[in-house]
Design an enzyme around this catalytic site. Structure first.
Site, PDB file in Angstrom:
ATOM      1  N   HIS A  20       0.832  -1.196   0.000  1.00  0.00           N
ATOM      2  CA  HIS A  20       0.000   0.000   0.000  1.00  0.00           C
ATOM      3  C   HIS A  20       0.872   1.254   0.000  1.00  0.00           C
ATOM      4  CE1 HIS A  20      -3.239   2.569   2.138  1.00  0.00           C
ATOM      5  NE2 HIS A  20      -3.432   2.604   0.831  1.00  0.00           N
ATOM      6  N   ASP A  28       6.686   5.844 -21.143  1.00  0.00           N
ATOM      7  CA  ASP A  28       6.993   5.695 -22.557  1.00  0.00           C
ATOM      8  C   ASP A  28       8.485   5.393 -22.697  1.00  0.00           C
ATOM      9  OD1 ASP A  28       8.429   8.193 -22.525  1.00  0.00           O
ATOM     10  OD2 ASP A  28       6.597   9.282 -23.022  1.00  0.00           O
ATOM     11  N   HIS A  96       5.288  18.347 -16.302  1.00  0.00           N
ATOM     12  CA  HIS A  96       6.082  17.207 -16.758  1.00  0.00           C
ATOM     13  C   HIS A  96       7.425  17.124 -16.037  1.00  0.00           C
ATOM     14  CE1 HIS A  96       7.215  13.936 -19.342  1.00  0.00           C
ATOM     15  NE2 HIS A  96       8.240  14.604 -19.826  1.00  0.00           N
ATOM     16  N   TYR A 118       4.247  12.296 -23.607  1.00  0.00           N
ATOM     17  CA  TYR A 118       3.577  12.349 -22.301  1.00  0.00           C
ATOM     18  C   TYR A 118       2.785  11.082 -21.956  1.00  0.00           C
ATOM     19  CZ  TYR A 118       4.773  17.192 -23.161  1.00  0.00           C
ATOM     20  OH  TYR A 118       5.444  18.346 -23.472  1.00  0.00           O
ATOM     21  N   ALA A 119       3.156   9.950 -22.512  1.00  0.00           N
ATOM     22  CA  ALA A 119       2.490   8.677 -22.195  1.00  0.00           C
ATOM     23  C   ALA A 119       3.173   8.073 -20.971  1.00  0.00           C
ATOM     24  CB  ALA A 119       2.534   7.738 -23.389  1.00  0.00           C
ATOM     25  N   ASN A 120       2.951   8.722 -19.830  1.00  0.00           N
ATOM     26  CA  ASN A 120       3.537   8.306 -18.557  1.00  0.00           C
ATOM     27  C   ASN A 120       2.493   8.488 -17.477  1.00  0.00           C
ATOM     28  OD1 ASN A 120       6.427   8.211 -19.563  1.00  0.00           O
ATOM     29  ND2 ASN A 120       5.909  10.343 -19.974  1.00  0.00           N
TER      30      ASN A 120
END
Length: 129
Positions: A20, A28, A96, A118-120
């Site tokens: 947890h 990316d 970012h 920005y594929a994170n």
């Protein structure tokens, strides 16, 4: 042999060790990855595996209570932004540069073959109870 789910031994084991509030980054192929977090590099070639394939696989196997993305994703990659909202609800947004600095605090980074901006996402582990 497992019946299904994530078959990658390293990734499956890394997910089993999470607790947890641990943070998991799905990245990316261009995100800088600092020393510290465990890295599972799934990138094979541009686009393989895709960011969303990996996110979907993780969501099917683990519990996450929140998500964090770069605010730039809304304009820079609206398809990914929309897909994440559909999968995890409305994620928190930061710049970012801040997201990149938070990667070092994560327990696990999963590098995909995604080659779009920005594929994170940083996912925070929850509990199933």
């Amino acid at each position: 042999m497992k019946r299904g789910g994530i078959l990658h031994a390293g990734l499956s084991g890394a997910l089993a060790r999470l607790g947890h509030t641990d943070q998991v980054v799905v990245a990316d192929c261009g995100l800088p990855i600092p020393e510290g977090p465990e890295l599972i590099d799934l990138a094979f070639r541009f686009g393989v595996p895709s960011f969303l394939e990996v996110v979907d696989g993780l969501l099917a196997e683990a519990v996450f209570e929140s998500a964090l993305v770069a605010g730039e994703v809304d304009d820079g990659n609206p398809e990914i932004a929309k897909a994440l909202v559909e999968r995890v609800g409305e994620p928190k947004r930061v710049q970012h540069e801040e997201l990149k600095s938070l990667v070092a605090q994560s327990r696990l980074v999963i590098r995909t073959g995604e080659a779009t901006p920005y594929a994170n996402v940083i996912l925070r582990c929850g509990v199933p109870f």
